[in-house]
Design a protein around this motif. Structure first.
Motif, PDB file in Angstrom:
ATOM      1  N   LEU A 114       0.795  -1.232   0.000  1.00 25.46           N
ATOM      2  CA  LEU A 114       0.000   0.000   0.000  1.00 25.46           C
ATOM      3  C   LEU A 114       0.829   1.285   0.000  1.00 25.46           C
ATOM      4  O   LEU A 114       0.577   2.170  -0.821  1.00 25.46           O
ATOM      5  CB  LEU A 114      -0.932   0.009   1.206  1.00 25.46           C
ATOM      6  CG  LEU A 114      -2.373  -0.413   0.956  1.00 25.46           C
ATOM      7  CD1 LEU A 114      -3.106  -0.519   2.272  1.00 25.46           C
ATOM      8  CD2 LEU A 114      -3.067   0.584   0.064  1.00 25.46           C
ATOM      9  N   PRO A 115       1.801   1.433   0.917  1.00 24.57           N
ATOM     10  CA  PRO A 115       2.498   2.728   0.981  1.00 24.57           C
ATOM     11  C   PRO A 115       3.121   3.169  -0.336  1.00 24.57           C
ATOM     12  O   PRO A 115       2.861   4.301  -0.778  1.00 24.57           O
ATOM     13  CB  PRO A 115       3.548   2.515   2.078  1.00 24.57           C
ATOM     14  CG  PRO A 115       2.965   1.445   2.928  1.00 24.57           C
ATOM     15  CD  PRO A 115       2.224   0.537   1.991  1.00 24.57           C
ATOM     16  N   PRO A 116       3.920   2.311  -1.030  1.00 17.52           N
ATOM     17  CA  PRO A 116       4.486   2.813  -2.283  1.00 17.52           C
ATOM     18  C   PRO A 116       3.424   3.166  -3.309  1.00 17.52           C
ATOM     19  O   PRO A 116       3.536   4.162  -4.023  1.00 17.52           O
ATOM     20  CB  PRO A 116       5.362   1.651  -2.782  1.00 17.52           C
ATOM     21  CG  PRO A 116       4.951   0.464  -2.012  1.00 17.52           C
ATOM     22  CD  PRO A 116       4.372   0.941  -0.723  1.00 17.52           C
ATOM     23  N   LEU A 117       2.381   2.364  -3.351  1.00 22.32           N
ATOM     24  CA  LEU A 117       1.318   2.609  -4.308  1.00 22.32           C
ATOM     25  C   LEU A 117       0.641   3.952  -4.047  1.00 22.32           C
ATOM     26  O   LEU A 117       0.457   4.770  -4.946  1.00 22.32           O
ATOM     27  CB  LEU A 117       0.292   1.487  -4.154  1.00 22.32           C
ATOM     28  CG  LEU A 117      -0.527   1.143  -5.359  1.00 22.32           C
ATOM     29  CD1 LEU A 117       0.399   0.691  -6.469  1.00 22.32           C
ATOM     30  CD2 LEU A 117      -1.505   0.043  -5.019  1.00 22.32           C
ATOM     31  N   LEU A 118       0.304   4.183  -2.796  1.00 23.11           N
ATOM     32  CA  LEU A 118      -0.451   5.394  -2.485  1.00 23.11           C
ATOM     33  C   LEU A 118       0.437   6.625  -2.545  1.00 23.11           C
ATOM     34  O   LEU A 118      -0.012   7.697  -2.959  1.00 23.11           O
ATOM     35  CB  LEU A 118      -1.115   5.262  -1.114  1.00 23.11           C
ATOM     36  CG  LEU A 118      -2.130   4.113  -1.072  1.00 23.11           C
ATOM     37  CD1 LEU A 118      -2.823   4.060   0.273  1.00 23.11           C
ATOM     38  CD2 LEU A 118      -3.141   4.227  -2.185  1.00 23.11           C
ATOM     39  N   VAL A 119       1.696   6.471  -2.156  1.00 28.14           N
ATOM     40  CA  VAL A 119       2.585   7.634  -2.215  1.00 28.14           C
ATOM     41  C   VAL A 119       2.862   8.015  -3.665  1.00 28.14           C
ATOM     42  O   VAL A 119       2.825   9.199  -4.017  1.00 28.14           O
ATOM     43  CB  VAL A 119       3.890   7.352  -1.431  1.00 28.14           C
ATOM     44  CG1 VAL A 119       4.935   8.398  -1.754  1.00 28.14           C
ATOM     45  CG2 VAL A 119       3.604   7.337   0.059  1.00 28.14           C
ATOM     46  N   THR A 120       3.102   7.042  -4.531  1.00 25.82           N
ATOM     47  CA  THR A 120       3.341   7.408  -5.930  1.00 25.82           C
ATOM     48  C   THR A 120       2.050   7.920  -6.565  1.00 25.82           C
ATOM     49  O   THR A 120       2.089   8.750  -7.469  1.00 25.82           O
ATOM     50  CB  THR A 120       3.905   6.237  -6.765  1.00 25.82           C
ATOM     51  OG1 THR A 120       3.049   5.099  -6.652  1.00 25.82           O
ATOM     52  CG2 THR A 120       5.291   5.859  -6.316  1.00 25.82           C
ATOM     53  N   PHE A 121       0.919   7.451  -6.093  1.00 24.76           N
ATOM     54  CA  PHE A 121      -0.353   7.977  -6.584  1.00 24.76           C
ATOM     55  C   PHE A 121      -0.492   9.447  -6.194  1.00 24.76           C
ATOM     56  O   PHE A 121      -0.883  10.287  -7.013  1.00 24.76           O
ATOM     57  CB  PHE A 121      -1.509   7.148  -6.020  1.00 24.76           C
ATOM     58  CG  PHE A 121      -2.829   7.452  -6.644  1.00 24.76           C
ATOM     59  CD1 PHE A 121      -3.109   7.040  -7.929  1.00 24.76           C
ATOM     60  CD2 PHE A 121      -3.784   8.162  -5.951  1.00 24.76           C
ATOM     61  CE1 PHE A 121      -4.322   7.330  -8.523  1.00 24.76           C
ATOM     62  CE2 PHE A 121      -5.002   8.459  -6.531  1.00 24.76           C
ATOM     63  CZ  PHE A 121      -5.272   8.042  -7.820  1.00 24.76           C
ATOM     64  N   GLY A 122      -0.154   9.754  -4.947  1.00 24.71           N
ATOM     65  CA  GLY A 122      -0.179  11.147  -4.504  1.00 24.71           C
ATOM     66  C   GLY A 122       0.779  11.996  -5.328  1.00 24.71           C
ATOM     67  O   GLY A 122       0.462  13.109  -5.740  1.00 24.71           O
ATOM     68  N   LEU A 123       1.937  11.418  -5.609  1.00 22.12           N
ATOM     69  CA  LEU A 123       2.941  12.111  -6.410  1.00 22.12           C
ATOM     70  C   LEU A 123       2.398  12.418  -7.804  1.00 22.12           C
ATOM     71  O   LEU A 123       2.615  13.509  -8.353  1.00 22.12           O
ATOM     72  CB  LEU A 123       4.175  11.204  -6.517  1.00 22.12           C
ATOM     73  CG  LEU A 123       5.403  11.810  -7.136  1.00 22.12           C
ATOM     74  CD1 LEU A 123       5.947  12.880  -6.218  1.00 22.12           C
ATOM     75  CD2 LEU A 123       6.450  10.729  -7.368  1.00 22.12           C
ATOM     76  N   TRP A 153     -13.574   9.963  -8.973  1.00 28.02           N
ATOM     77  CA  TRP A 153     -14.147   8.781  -8.312  1.00 28.02           C
ATOM     78  C   TRP A 153     -13.106   7.876  -7.687  1.00 28.02           C
ATOM     79  O   TRP A 153     -13.446   6.921  -7.008  1.00 28.02           O
ATOM     80  CB  TRP A 153     -15.017   7.980  -9.293  1.00 28.02           C
ATOM     81  CG  TRP A 153     -15.950   8.852 -10.055  1.00 28.02           C
ATOM     82  CD1 TRP A 153     -16.082   8.867 -11.417  1.00 28.02           C
ATOM     83  CD2 TRP A 153     -16.848   9.836  -9.546  1.00 28.02           C
ATOM     84  NE1 TRP A 153     -17.001   9.817 -11.770  1.00 28.02           N
ATOM     85  CE2 TRP A 153     -17.485  10.422 -10.646  1.00 28.02           C
ATOM     86  CE3 TRP A 153     -17.158  10.299  -8.264  1.00 28.02           C
ATOM     87  CZ2 TRP A 153     -18.431  11.442 -10.517  1.00 28.02           C
ATOM     88  CZ3 TRP A 153     -18.101  11.313  -8.137  1.00 28.02           C
ATOM     89  CH2 TRP A 153     -18.718  11.864  -9.248  1.00 28.02           C
ATOM     90  N   THR A 154     -11.835   8.124  -7.971  1.00 29.46           N
ATOM     91  CA  THR A 154     -10.828   7.279  -7.335  1.00 29.46           C
ATOM     92  C   THR A 154      -9.803   8.087  -6.554  1.00 29.46           C
ATOM     93  O   THR A 154      -9.568   7.813  -5.389  1.00 29.46           O
ATOM     94  CB  THR A 154     -10.148   6.371  -8.375  1.00 29.46           C
ATOM     95  OG1 THR A 154     -11.132   5.491  -8.915  1.00 29.46           O
ATOM     96  CG2 THR A 154      -9.062   5.537  -7.733  1.00 29.46           C
ATOM     97  N   ALA A 155      -9.220   9.121  -7.178  1.00 31.05           N
ATOM     98  CA  ALA A 155      -8.177   9.873  -6.480  1.00 31.05           C
ATOM     99  C   ALA A 155      -8.730  10.480  -5.182  1.00 31.05           C
ATOM    100  O   ALA A 155      -8.158  10.289  -4.102  1.00 31.05           O
ATOM    101  CB  ALA A 155      -7.625  10.967  -7.386  1.00 31.05           C
TER     102      ALA A 155
END
Ligand SMILES: Nc1ncnc2c1ncn2[C@@H]1O[C@H](COP(=O)(O)OP(=O)(O)O)[C@@H](O)[C@H]1O
Ligand SMILES: [Mg+2]
Lengths: 287, 340, 228
Positions: free
Chosen positions: A92-101, B254-256
């Motif tokens: 989860l952390p790498p996925l969500l952090v790169t998503f935030g990025l 819907w996702t972010a």
């Protein structure tokens, strides 16, 4: 002749997709990290190229000498400053952090460059073409493909023939034992991300010369790169090139049938391959 | 003096929270009588985002299925509402229910495909699926193709007499959806299957050795989540009355946003999405004028939370006060008694 | 090393261990399965971080250093179960062992002289070797670092008796010139035969300590199994 043309153009387009994919494949191989911001970083590189070439009045291909090291440096800092802290057993952390990025990069670009599509001006290179018995090959697509082949060959060489590549493979195999051999994995990961973003820089420049771009297209580039990686088989760089070509051909052939089908055809071929060969067409043979 | 241990699920805090929750729920049900039009719309929107966030949290925080493609089902549900009412002549309420059923049906083959991808690649796979949905619906010219369509007025009218009544109904549906979703997630997690899910999250290997069928459990979660997400999607576009592929399958909307809500509130807890939704809307209402800056702030906050407090705001509160408003686990309480 | 504790999460594997080793000395550590021997070696190698003062090496505190920093100071580990890099060939495994770049007698050639069979197999995948040959690679890989202290974790585990004999026959040549060694074994007699002193671990604590040739078998088995 139309079909042949579509296939040839698709193959050349596949070179660009392989460039999108190679950096993604590299960091997954070394540290099992999937960078959701990968596509947005490609777009960022395109904008960096645009600004540099306008500011210095340079040809877009020449700004590679500035954008490649800049992106590589950014990759190293990003990895050591942020992403290394997210690596562990939990995905989860790498996925969500790169998503935030990804959201940050996209909106920062929006803030600076607005949503208007931009394009780099490469002068005559964009329209130059050679005629091969009825088949017209654009010089730029051919050049892109050649660069993709060169980049993949270069990565392959680094991976299997250099001390850096040995370190990449060792850390990928067993982080603890690699550390005992005196490899600082935080540094090795930083170098892997630097190399990945160096490739991203090349991808971004060629993207920006070939088509117009705006801050919102990063997600699409990530998906193309991802599809090329999965079609080709995880951990196989030449497979990734093949995956890019298959995706490119699917898209141009789809577009030849009906312009609205270009992207859909690519996705459907990807899903088909996922259904029949879940490990891709050329999964890695060695360990 | 003897020591006995009480094993109980409930706690003082949970009982107070339940009482408070009931009062708030009654107030919310009465909202059409005390809130203005804009406020009603806002609360309705909050309810729908709370539903999406709770569902995403069930998948990512409990089942380990991190999706960045839930817009596939939001958009699918929205389009089903339009298609079933326009072409099928269904009443909108029936269409919303049927959208859920159809959402479950399409999610089965989708899951069969993307479950072949592991971890982060699964996430991107869900995104590809959402793109396939978007591009496919853009091909349907009867639904306006790429530019979309509006819900015909006679269908809108069939919902209720008068605009105020319609808006109240849409609001109540949104409220009902959020209560339904949060309650089902809670009850599901308390059930045998739900406990199995938590076991899988905490240790996949150990769970497998206990004979828990991991694939099946995740599959069920995926299908149920898809069905409910499609229904929420139908409700979202019942509020908007207009649909287009880009709006229906927007990864940002819907996702972010949903991911940020859950991450900031606290992933893997039932309370997290509730807190996160409230924080998200508070932030949005105060920073909305800043446009893209607002998204920059949101992205940065999410990263900082993920790095510094991976259990989110609710995790911070819980570790400080040992609170659990939706008791899932049993707690052992020691009571010292005088005499035998 | 003084007062060494080690934890896996909430689980404490070592309790206030005190042990010391002189330069050039070969120390044996014995103990039953799960006693904490591997944990001890991983702590020394820096894979389990500790208080700085918990471990001192040549007088300086190293307990809190990262494993790669510890390696640079001259401590090498031959890990339990060999743990070669499967994506690397035999020779690459050895080369990467020499990465720390310390000066000393060990080089590719020196390792190939010690284990000639590895030279024949230099370009093969390390996974294609037999267990004994893999153990040679693991030992060679550690030697390539030219360490001052080498840690062996159960090098006889899972190997045929003849192979074990060969490897132990090579040991004196390895630790001969001034290199210190800590040898973890379950096979007590093997451990005693090459060491000067021995510690016995039991459930994370030192239960017996003494010179290898002075300890009575009976005392050892008592310390080993915890039978009163
Ligand atoms: N990675 C780990 N996580 C949790 N506990 C561990 C881990 N590794 C070892 N242990 C525990 O620590 C204790 C000591 O293990 P170890 O050092 O491997 O013993 P030995 O090498 O003497 O057999 C054992 O009880 C073992 O179960
Ligand atoms: Mg051991």
């Amino acid at each position: 002749m139309d079909w042949l043309n579509a296939i040839v153009q698709g193959t050349l387009l596949g070179g660009l997709y392989a460039l999108f994919a190679a950096g993604l494949s590299l960091i997954f191989g070394v540290m099992r990290l999937v960078n959701i911001a990968h596509g947005d970083l490609i777009v960022l590189a395109a904008y960096l190229g645009l600004s540099t070439s306008i500011a210095l009045g340079m040809h877009p291909l020449l700004v590679l000498v500035a954008v490649v090291p800049a992106m590589a440096g950014m990759g190293y800092v990003l990895q050591r400053g942020v992403l290394n802290r997210t690596l562990g057993d939990d995905i989860l952390p790498p996925l969500l952090v790169t998503f935030g990025l990804s959201v940050i990069v996209q909106n920062a670009l929006l803030e600076i460059y607005t949503a208007d599509p931009r394009k780099m001006d490469a002068g005559g290179l964009e329209t130059a073409s050679v005629d091969l018995g009825g088949l017209t090959l654009g010089v730029l697509p051919v050049l892109t493909f050649a660069v993709a082949v060169g980049v993949i060959a270069g990565l392959q060489w680094v991976f299997y023939r250099t001390a850096l590549g040995r370190a990449f493979r060792a850390v990928s195999d067993n982080q603890d034992i690699a550390q005992i051999m005196g490899l600082n994995k935080a540094h090795v990961f930083g170098l892997a991300m630097a190399l990945s973003l160096a490739v991203v820089a090349v991808a971004g420049i060629f993207l920006g010369i070939r088509t117009s771009f705006d801050p919102s297209i990063g997600g699409g580039r990530l998906i193309f790169g991802f599809e090329a990686v999965i079609i080709g088989g995880l951990g196989n760089l030449w497979g990734t090139l093949a995956g890019g070509v298959i995706l490119g051909v699917a898209q141009t052939v789809g577009a030849a049938i009906d312009p609205g089908w270009q992207l859909l055809a690519g996705h459907l071929v990807f899903l088909l391959i996922l259904a029949i060969r879940p490990n891709g067409l050329f999964p890695r043979m060695d360990g | 003096m003897s020591v006995t241990y009480d094993v109980t699920r409930s706690s003082q805090a949970a009982r107070i929270a339940a009482g408070l929750g009931a009062v708030i729920l009654l107030l919310l049900i009465a909202a059409p009588w005390w809130a203005g039009r804009a406020e009603l719309r806002l609360i309705g929107e909050i309810c729908l985002f709370l539903s999406l966030a709770s569902l995403w949290n069930l998948m990512a925080g409990y089942a380990g299925l991190v999706s960045v493609g839930q817009q596939a089902y939001v958009g699918f549900g929205g389009y089903m509402l339009f298609a079933l009412t326009i072409f099928g002549g269904l009443h909108p309420l029936a269409a919303i229910a049927l959208a859920g059923v159809l959402g479950a049906l399409v999610s089965v083959p989708v899951a069969a495909l993307i479950f072949r991808l592991r971890g982060a690649y699964f996430a991107i796979g869900t995104w590809v699926m959402a793109e396939v949905f978007r591009l496919s619906f853009a091909q349907v010219s009867a639904l306006g193709g790429g530019s979309g369509t509006s819900l015909p007025t006679d269908i809108v009218r069939s919902l209720a007499e008068g605009r105020a009544a319609r808006e109240a109904l849409a609001y109540w549906l949104a409220l009902a959806a959020s209560v339904l979703v949060v309650a089902s997630v809670y009850l599901f997690l308390r059930s045998r299957r739900g406990l199995a899910l938590t076991a899988i999250r905490d240790n996949e290997l150990a769970a497998a050795s206990l004979g828990i069928d991991i694939w099946r459990t995740k599959f069920v979660v995926y299908v149920v989540t898809s069905a409910l997400t499609a229904m929420v999607g139908a409700l979202i576009f019942l509020q908007k009355l207009r649909i287009s592929p880009d709006a229906a399958f927007s990864v940002n909307d819907w996702t972010a946003f949903v991911i940020f809500i859950v991450v900031i509130g606290g992933i893997g807890t039932i309370e997290g999405p509730i807190i996160g939704t409230l924080l998200f809307f508070a932030l949005r209402e105060t920073l909305a004028d800043l446009g893209t800056t607002y998204l920059l702030v949101l992205g940065s906050v999410a990263i900082v939370v993920m790095l510094k407090a991976p259990k989110g705001v609710w995790g911070l509160i819980r570790s400080r006060f040992d609170l659990e408003l939706f008791p899932l686990g049993f707690r052992v309480r020691r009571t010292d008694q005088k005499g035998a | 090393m003084t007062g060494l504790d080690a934890f896996y999460g909430d689980f404490q594997a070592l309790y206030g261990l005190d042990l010391h080793l002189d330069a050039g000395e070969v120390l044996a550590i014995i103990g039953a399965n799960g006693a904490g021997k591997t944990t001890l070696l991983r702590s020394i190698a820096g894979l389990i971080r500790n208080r700085p003062e918990a471990i001192r090496f040549r007088g300086s505190p190293v307990g809190a250093l990262r494993a790669d920093q510890v390696a640079g100071l001259g401590i090498a580990l031959v890990p339990e179960g060999r743990q070669l890099f499967p994506s690397l060939s035999v020779e690459e495994n050895l080369i990467i062992g020499g990465r720390v770049g310390r000066k000393g007698p060990w080089s590719l050639d020196a390792v190939y002289r010690l284990f000639p069979i590895l030279k024949e197999r230099r370009n093969q995948a390390s996974t294609s070797l037999s267990g004994g040959q893999q153990q040679m690679v693991a030992i060679g890989r550690a030697l390539m670092a030219n360490p001052d202290l080498i840690l062996f974790d159960e090098i006889s585990l899972g190997l045929a008796p003849i192979i074990i004999r060969d490897i132990y026959a090579a040991l004196p040549g390895i630790v001969g010139d001034g290199m210190s060694a800590i040898l973890v074994e379950q096979d007590i007699s093997k451990a005693l035969s090459v060491s000067s002193r021995v510690y016995c671990l039991q459930e994370g604590r030192v239960s017996l300590e003494g010179a290898s040739d002075a300890l009575l078998r009976e005392a050892i088995s008592r310390a080993y199994f915890g039978i009163a």
